[in-house]
Motif scaffolding. Structure first.
Motif, short mmCIF file in Angstrom:
data_model
loop_
_atom_site.label_atom_id
_atom_site.label_comp_id
_atom_site.label_asym_id
_atom_site.label_seq_id
_atom_site.Cartn_x
_atom_site.Cartn_y
_atom_site.Cartn_z
N LEU A 20 0.82 -1.21 0.00
CA LEU A 20 0.00 0.00 0.00
C LEU A 20 0.86 1.26 0.00
O LEU A 20 0.59 2.21 -0.75
CB LEU A 20 -0.92 0.02 1.22
CG LEU A 20 -2.20 -0.78 1.11
CD1 LEU A 20 -2.87 -0.87 2.47
CD2 LEU A 20 -3.14 -0.15 0.10
N ARG A 27 -2.44 5.74 -3.88
CA ARG A 27 -2.40 6.52 -2.64
C ARG A 27 -3.62 7.42 -2.45
O ARG A 27 -4.14 7.54 -1.35
CB ARG A 27 -1.13 7.37 -2.56
CG ARG A 27 0.10 6.56 -2.29
CD ARG A 27 1.35 7.41 -2.33
NE ARG A 27 1.50 8.28 -1.18
CZ ARG A 27 2.02 7.91 -0.01
NH1 ARG A 27 2.43 6.69 0.17
NH2 ARG A 27 2.14 8.78 0.97
N GLY A 29 -6.50 6.93 -3.30
CA GLY A 29 -7.68 6.12 -2.99
C GLY A 29 -7.81 5.75 -1.53
O GLY A 29 -8.91 5.50 -1.05
N TRP A 30 -6.70 5.72 -0.80
CA TRP A 30 -6.80 5.32 0.62
C TRP A 30 -6.34 6.40 1.59
O TRP A 30 -6.69 6.33 2.78
CB TRP A 30 -6.06 4.00 0.88
CG TRP A 30 -4.58 4.00 0.65
CD1 TRP A 30 -3.93 3.65 -0.49
CD2 TRP A 30 -3.57 4.37 1.59
NE1 TRP A 30 -2.57 3.78 -0.32
CE2 TRP A 30 -2.33 4.20 0.95
CE3 TRP A 30 -3.58 4.81 2.92
CZ2 TRP A 30 -1.12 4.47 1.57
CZ3 TRP A 30 -2.38 5.07 3.55
CH2 TRP A 30 -1.17 4.90 2.88
N SER A 32 -7.01 9.80 3.01
CA SER A 32 -8.13 10.73 2.98
C SER A 32 -7.71 12.18 2.74
O SER A 32 -8.50 12.96 2.23
CB SER A 32 -8.94 10.62 4.29
OG SER A 32 -8.14 10.96 5.41
N ASP A 146 -5.71 5.85 8.16
CA ASP A 146 -6.12 5.52 6.79
C ASP A 146 -5.42 4.25 6.31
O ASP A 146 -6.04 3.39 5.68
CB ASP A 146 -5.79 6.67 5.83
CG ASP A 146 -6.65 7.90 6.03
OD1 ASP A 146 -7.70 7.81 6.71
OD2 ASP A 146 -6.28 8.96 5.49
N LEU A 147 -4.14 4.13 6.61
CA LEU A 147 -3.37 2.95 6.22
C LEU A 147 -3.92 1.70 6.90
O LEU A 147 -4.08 0.66 6.27
CB LEU A 147 -1.89 3.16 6.57
CG LEU A 147 -0.93 2.04 6.21
CD1 LEU A 147 -0.91 1.77 4.72
CD2 LEU A 147 0.48 2.39 6.71
N ALA A 150 -7.17 0.75 5.23
CA ALA A 150 -6.96 0.19 3.89
C ALA A 150 -6.35 -1.20 3.93
O ALA A 150 -6.66 -2.05 3.08
CB ALA A 150 -6.06 1.13 3.08
N ARG A 155 -10.62 -5.27 4.07
CA ARG A 155 -10.09 -5.14 2.71
C ARG A 155 -9.65 -6.50 2.18
O ARG A 155 -9.89 -6.84 1.04
CB ARG A 155 -8.91 -4.16 2.69
CG ARG A 155 -8.34 -4.01 1.30
CD ARG A 155 -7.14 -3.08 1.33
NE ARG A 155 -6.52 -3.05 0.04
CZ ARG A 155 -6.63 -2.07 -0.81
NH1 ARG A 155 -7.35 -1.02 -0.53
NH2 ARG A 155 -6.01 -2.12 -1.98
#
Length: 160
Positions: A20, A27, A29-30, A32, A146-147, A150, A155
């Motif tokens: 990721l 980047r 996309g996940w 914010s 966020d990481l 994701a 997921r």
């Protein structure tokens, strides 16, 4: 120089977290706070890779930030540099496997060092140092959250 360090435990294998972090086109996309990513170099991800991401600040303004990969040791350590106005930044991501069970668990630590490169950068650091450190800490914690989201179990279930 000021340094801010935060850590988070992520319910995922270190290789999945690494994937990721280093998938530059994904980047936005996940993360914010990131509205767009423009990869400026070609080839495989590694030292010398450069990209620009547009980050949306809490006040709603968008600000581009350019990053250069200084060091990339998969899946354990990623060091980036970024030049700011009167300040150079060094951002170090460290991934440490905590558990190797089926899904895995990884401790992710991100450290940002800010080194003033101009007189006004040193003056601003003196005046706004504590406030700036709290803002950086908040941004790093948001990126880690966020990481974690994701990379998390939900997921993986979607990908299966």
């Amino acid at each position: 120089m000021s340094t801010v360090t935060v850590s988070e435990f992520i319910e995922a294998q270190d290789v999945d977290v690494w994937r990721l972090l280093t998938d530059l086109p994904a980047r936005a996309g996940w993360l914010s706070a990131v509205g767009a990513v423009d990869v400026l170099t070609s080839g495989e991800f590694g030292p010398g890779t450069v990209w620009c991401e547009t980050r949306v600040r809490p006040d709603g303004t968008a600000e581009p930030e350019e990053f250069v990969v200084v060091e990339a040791v998969a899946p354990a350590r990623l060091v980036l540099s970024s030049r700011g106005a009167g300040v150079d930044y060094r951002i170090t991501w460290t991934l440490r496997t905590v558990e190797r069970r089926r899904r895995g668990r990884t401790e992710v630590t991100v450290e940002q060092e800010a080194v003033p490169t101009a007189a006004y950068g040193r003056m601003l650091a003196l005046i706004f140092g504590g406030l700036a450190a709290r803002a950086v800490e908040g941004a790093l914690r948001r990126d880690l959250a966020d990481l974690a989201l994701a990379a998390g179990p939900r997921r993986s279930a979607e990908a299966a």
